[in-house]
Motif scaffolding. Structure first.
Motif, PDB file in Angstrom:
ATOM      1  N   LEU A  74      -3.588 -11.454 -34.109  1.00 19.10           N
ATOM      2  CA  LEU A  74      -2.731 -11.548 -32.931  1.00 19.10           C
ATOM      3  C   LEU A  74      -2.807 -10.287 -32.074  1.00 19.10           C
ATOM      4  O   LEU A  74      -2.792 -10.370 -30.842  1.00 19.10           O
ATOM      5  CB  LEU A  74      -1.295 -11.837 -33.347  1.00 19.10           C
ATOM      6  CG  LEU A  74      -1.032 -13.237 -33.897  1.00 19.10           C
ATOM      7  CD1 LEU A  74       0.404 -13.357 -34.363  1.00 19.10           C
ATOM      8  CD2 LEU A  74      -1.352 -14.287 -32.866  1.00 19.10           C
ATOM      9  N   CYS A  75      -2.891  -9.125 -32.714  1.00 15.76           N
ATOM     10  CA  CYS A  75      -3.038  -7.870 -31.952  1.00 15.76           C
ATOM     11  C   CYS A  75      -4.338  -7.855 -31.173  1.00 15.76           C
ATOM     12  O   CYS A  75      -4.379  -7.424 -30.017  1.00 15.76           O
ATOM     13  CB  CYS A  75      -2.969  -6.667 -32.880  1.00 15.76           C
ATOM     14  SG  CYS A  75      -1.322  -6.340 -33.511  1.00 15.76           S
ATOM     15  N   TYR A  76      -5.435  -8.345 -31.777  1.00 14.60           N
ATOM     16  CA  TYR A  76      -6.721  -8.395 -31.074  1.00 14.60           C
ATOM     17  C   TYR A  76      -6.660  -9.399 -29.923  1.00 14.60           C
ATOM     18  O   TYR A  76      -7.234  -9.154 -28.855  1.00 14.60           O
ATOM     19  CB  TYR A  76      -7.843  -8.752 -32.045  1.00 14.60           C
ATOM     20  CG  TYR A  76      -9.199  -8.724 -31.391  1.00 14.60           C
ATOM     21  CD1 TYR A  76      -9.754  -7.530 -30.973  1.00 14.60           C
ATOM     22  CD2 TYR A  76      -9.926  -9.890 -31.187  1.00 14.60           C
ATOM     23  CE1 TYR A  76     -10.990  -7.487 -30.369  1.00 14.60           C
ATOM     24  CE2 TYR A  76     -11.155  -9.859 -30.584  1.00 14.60           C
ATOM     25  CZ  TYR A  76     -11.692  -8.657 -30.181  1.00 14.60           C
ATOM     26  OH  TYR A  76     -12.913  -8.629 -29.565  1.00 14.60           O
ATOM     27  N   ALA A  77      -5.958 -10.518 -30.112  1.00 15.44           N
ATOM     28  CA  ALA A  77      -5.823 -11.503 -29.037  1.00 15.44           C
ATOM     29  C   ALA A  77      -5.045 -10.914 -27.861  1.00 15.44           C
ATOM     30  O   ALA A  77      -5.399 -11.133 -26.699  1.00 15.44           O
ATOM     31  CB  ALA A  77      -5.132 -12.760 -29.565  1.00 15.44           C
ATOM     32  N   VAL A  78      -4.004 -10.144 -28.146  1.00 16.24           N
ATOM     33  CA  VAL A  78      -3.240  -9.484 -27.075  1.00 16.24           C
ATOM     34  C   VAL A  78      -4.102  -8.448 -26.372  1.00 16.24           C
ATOM     35  O   VAL A  78      -4.080  -8.329 -25.144  1.00 16.24           O
ATOM     36  CB  VAL A  78      -1.947  -8.853 -27.649  1.00 16.24           C
ATOM     37  CG1 VAL A  78      -1.283  -7.944 -26.635  1.00 16.24           C
ATOM     38  CG2 VAL A  78      -0.993  -9.939 -28.102  1.00 16.24           C
ATOM     39  N   LEU A  79      -4.903  -7.711 -27.128  1.00 12.90           N
ATOM     40  CA  LEU A  79      -5.808  -6.727 -26.529  1.00 12.90           C
ATOM     41  C   LEU A  79      -6.820  -7.401 -25.612  1.00 12.90           C
ATOM     42  O   LEU A  79      -7.077  -6.916 -24.500  1.00 12.90           O
ATOM     43  CB  LEU A  79      -6.540  -5.947 -27.621  1.00 12.90           C
ATOM     44  CG  LEU A  79      -7.597  -4.950 -27.141  1.00 12.90           C
ATOM     45  CD1 LEU A  79      -6.919  -3.780 -26.438  1.00 12.90           C
ATOM     46  CD2 LEU A  79      -8.440  -4.475 -28.288  1.00 12.90           C
ATOM     47  N   CYS A  80      -7.379  -8.525 -26.040  1.00 15.71           N
ATOM     48  CA  CYS A  80      -8.355  -9.243 -25.212  1.00 15.71           C
ATOM     49  C   CYS A  80      -7.704  -9.826 -23.960  1.00 15.71           C
ATOM     50  O   CYS A  80      -8.352  -9.921 -22.917  1.00 15.71           O
ATOM     51  CB  CYS A  80      -9.026 -10.353 -26.010  1.00 15.71           C
ATOM     52  SG  CYS A  80     -10.166  -9.740 -27.247  1.00 15.71           S
ATOM     53  N   ALA A  81      -6.448 -10.222 -24.052  1.00 16.55           N
ATOM     54  CA  ALA A  81      -5.756 -10.758 -22.884  1.00 16.55           C
ATOM     55  C   ALA A  81      -5.385  -9.641 -21.909  1.00 16.55           C
ATOM     56  O   ALA A  81      -5.498  -9.804 -20.691  1.00 16.55           O
ATOM     57  CB  ALA A  81      -4.505 -11.513 -23.318  1.00 16.55           C
ATOM     58  N   ALA A  82      -4.969  -8.495 -22.422  1.00 15.17           N
ATOM     59  CA  ALA A  82      -4.539  -7.399 -21.561  1.00 15.17           C
ATOM     60  C   ALA A  82      -5.721  -6.632 -20.977  1.00 15.17           C
ATOM     61  O   ALA A  82      -5.681  -6.210 -19.820  1.00 15.17           O
ATOM     62  CB  ALA A  82      -3.649  -6.442 -22.353  1.00 15.17           C
ATOM     63  N   SER A  83      -6.757  -6.451 -21.765  1.00 13.05           N
ATOM     64  CA  SER A  83      -7.919  -5.682 -21.322  1.00 13.05           C
ATOM     65  C   SER A  83      -9.181  -6.413 -21.774  1.00 13.05           C
ATOM     66  O   SER A  83      -9.728  -6.117 -22.839  1.00 13.05           O
ATOM     67  CB  SER A  83      -7.868  -4.278 -21.927  1.00 13.05           C
ATOM     68  OG  SER A  83      -9.023  -3.568 -21.585  1.00 13.05           O
ATOM     69  N   PRO A  84      -9.673  -7.362 -20.964  1.00 12.53           N
ATOM     70  CA  PRO A  84     -10.809  -8.172 -21.402  1.00 12.53           C
ATOM     71  C   PRO A  84     -12.131  -7.406 -21.463  1.00 12.53           C
ATOM     72  O   PRO A  84     -13.055  -7.833 -22.127  1.00 12.53           O
ATOM     73  CB  PRO A  84     -10.882  -9.288 -20.375  1.00 12.53           C
ATOM     74  CG  PRO A  84     -10.175  -8.779 -19.193  1.00 12.53           C
ATOM     75  CD  PRO A  84      -9.157  -7.818 -19.682  1.00 12.53           C
ATOM     76  N   PHE A  85     -12.219  -6.269 -20.802  1.00  9.13           N
ATOM     77  CA  PHE A  85     -13.459  -5.504 -20.803  1.00  9.13           C
ATOM     78  C   PHE A  85     -13.294  -4.228 -21.615  1.00  9.13           C
ATOM     79  O   PHE A  85     -12.280  -3.547 -21.528  1.00  9.13           O
ATOM     80  CB  PHE A  85     -13.872  -5.130 -19.378  1.00  9.13           C
ATOM     81  CG  PHE A  85     -14.256  -6.319 -18.554  1.00  9.13           C
ATOM     82  CD1 PHE A  85     -15.524  -6.858 -18.646  1.00  9.13           C
ATOM     83  CD2 PHE A  85     -13.344  -6.905 -17.707  1.00  9.13           C
ATOM     84  CE1 PHE A  85     -15.874  -7.960 -17.907  1.00  9.13           C
ATOM     85  CE2 PHE A  85     -13.686  -8.005 -16.958  1.00  9.13           C
ATOM     86  CZ  PHE A  85     -14.956  -8.539 -17.058  1.00  9.13           C
ATOM     87  N   GLY A  86     -14.306  -3.901 -22.404  1.00 10.86           N
ATOM     88  CA  GLY A  86     -14.329  -2.677 -23.180  1.00 10.86           C
ATOM     89  C   GLY A  86     -15.551  -1.868 -22.792  1.00 10.86           C
ATOM     90  O   GLY A  86     -16.422  -2.331 -22.061  1.00 10.86           O
ATOM     91  N   THR A  87     -15.646  -0.649 -23.267  1.00 11.22           N
ATOM     92  CA  THR A  87     -16.797   0.171 -22.933  1.00 11.22           C
ATOM     93  C   THR A  87     -18.035  -0.341 -23.659  1.00 11.22           C
ATOM     94  O   THR A  87     -17.957  -0.882 -24.760  1.00 11.22           O
ATOM     95  CB  THR A  87     -16.565   1.645 -23.312  1.00 11.22           C
ATOM     96  OG1 THR A  87     -16.279   1.716 -24.690  1.00 11.22           O
ATOM     97  CG2 THR A  87     -15.425   2.240 -22.521  1.00 11.22           C
ATOM     98  N   CYS A  88     -19.161  -0.168 -23.037  1.00 18.08           N
ATOM     99  CA  CYS A  88     -20.440  -0.585 -23.617  1.00 18.08           C
ATOM    100  C   CYS A  88     -20.737   0.298 -24.816  1.00 18.08           C
ATOM    101  O   CYS A  88     -20.611   1.520 -24.761  1.00 18.08           O
ATOM    102  CB  CYS A  88     -21.538  -0.475 -22.568  1.00 18.08           C
ATOM    103  SG  CYS A  88     -23.174  -0.928 -23.189  1.00 18.08           S
ATOM    104  N   ARG A  89     -21.148  -0.325 -25.920  1.00 13.67           N
ATOM    105  CA  ARG A  89     -21.421   0.437 -27.130  1.00 13.67           C
ATOM    106  C   ARG A  89     -22.765   1.151 -27.070  1.00 13.67           C
ATOM    107  O   ARG A  89     -22.969   2.126 -27.771  1.00 13.67           O
ATOM    108  CB  ARG A  89     -21.398  -0.495 -28.336  1.00 13.67           C
ATOM    109  CG  ARG A  89     -20.019  -1.044 -28.621  1.00 13.67           C
ATOM    110  CD  ARG A  89     -20.002  -1.871 -29.882  1.00 13.67           C
ATOM    111  NE  ARG A  89     -20.956  -2.953 -29.850  1.00 13.67           N
ATOM    112  CZ  ARG A  89     -20.662  -4.206 -29.566  1.00 13.67           C
ATOM    113  NH1 ARG A  89     -19.421  -4.518 -29.287  1.00 13.67           N
ATOM    114  NH2 ARG A  89     -21.578  -5.139 -29.560  1.00 13.67           N
ATOM    115  N   LYS A  90     -23.652   0.679 -26.244  1.00 11.08           N
ATOM    116  CA  LYS A  90     -24.977   1.302 -26.191  1.00 11.08           C
ATOM    117  C   LYS A  90     -24.969   2.577 -25.353  1.00 11.08           C
ATOM    118  O   LYS A  90     -25.539   3.586 -25.742  1.00 11.08           O
ATOM    119  CB  LYS A  90     -25.994   0.315 -25.628  1.00 11.08           C
ATOM    120  CG  LYS A  90     -27.395   0.850 -25.656  1.00 11.08           C
ATOM    121  CD  LYS A  90     -28.403  -0.211 -25.384  1.00 11.08           C
ATOM    122  CE  LYS A  90     -29.793   0.386 -25.547  1.00 11.08           C
ATOM    123  NZ  LYS A  90     -30.813  -0.623 -25.572  1.00 11.08           N
TER     124      LYS A  90
END
Length: 83
Positions: A16-32
């Protein structure tokens, strides 16, 4: 069996925490490229120089999270598949 049942509330909470994170901030920094948008190189003098654009994020430095991709796919499947 008992240890699995004891771990279930923790797993549900993390999901549920990951789902909230994806809803609030759908983009993350590129790992490469670590959010730089390009490969950072060092010249002979030791200065940092911007290299070619990152192939994964196409130079933006941001990528869509896996959970958001899954959410978008299920919404698209639900919207287009029920006709």
């Amino acid at each position: 069996m008992g240890s699995f049942l004891n771990a279930m509330p923790g797993l549900i909470f993390i999901t549920l925490c990951y789902a909230v994170l994806c809803a609030a901030s759908p983009f993350g920094t590129c790992r490469k490229c670590q959010g730089w948008g390009a490969v950072i190189r060092q010249t002979r003098n030791g200065r940092l120089k911007r290299g070619r654009d990152c192939r994964r994020c196409e130079g933006y430095g941001r990528r869509m999270r896996v959970g958001r991709r899954l959410y978008n796919a299920t919404v698209r499947l639900h919207r287009d598949g029920l006709r």
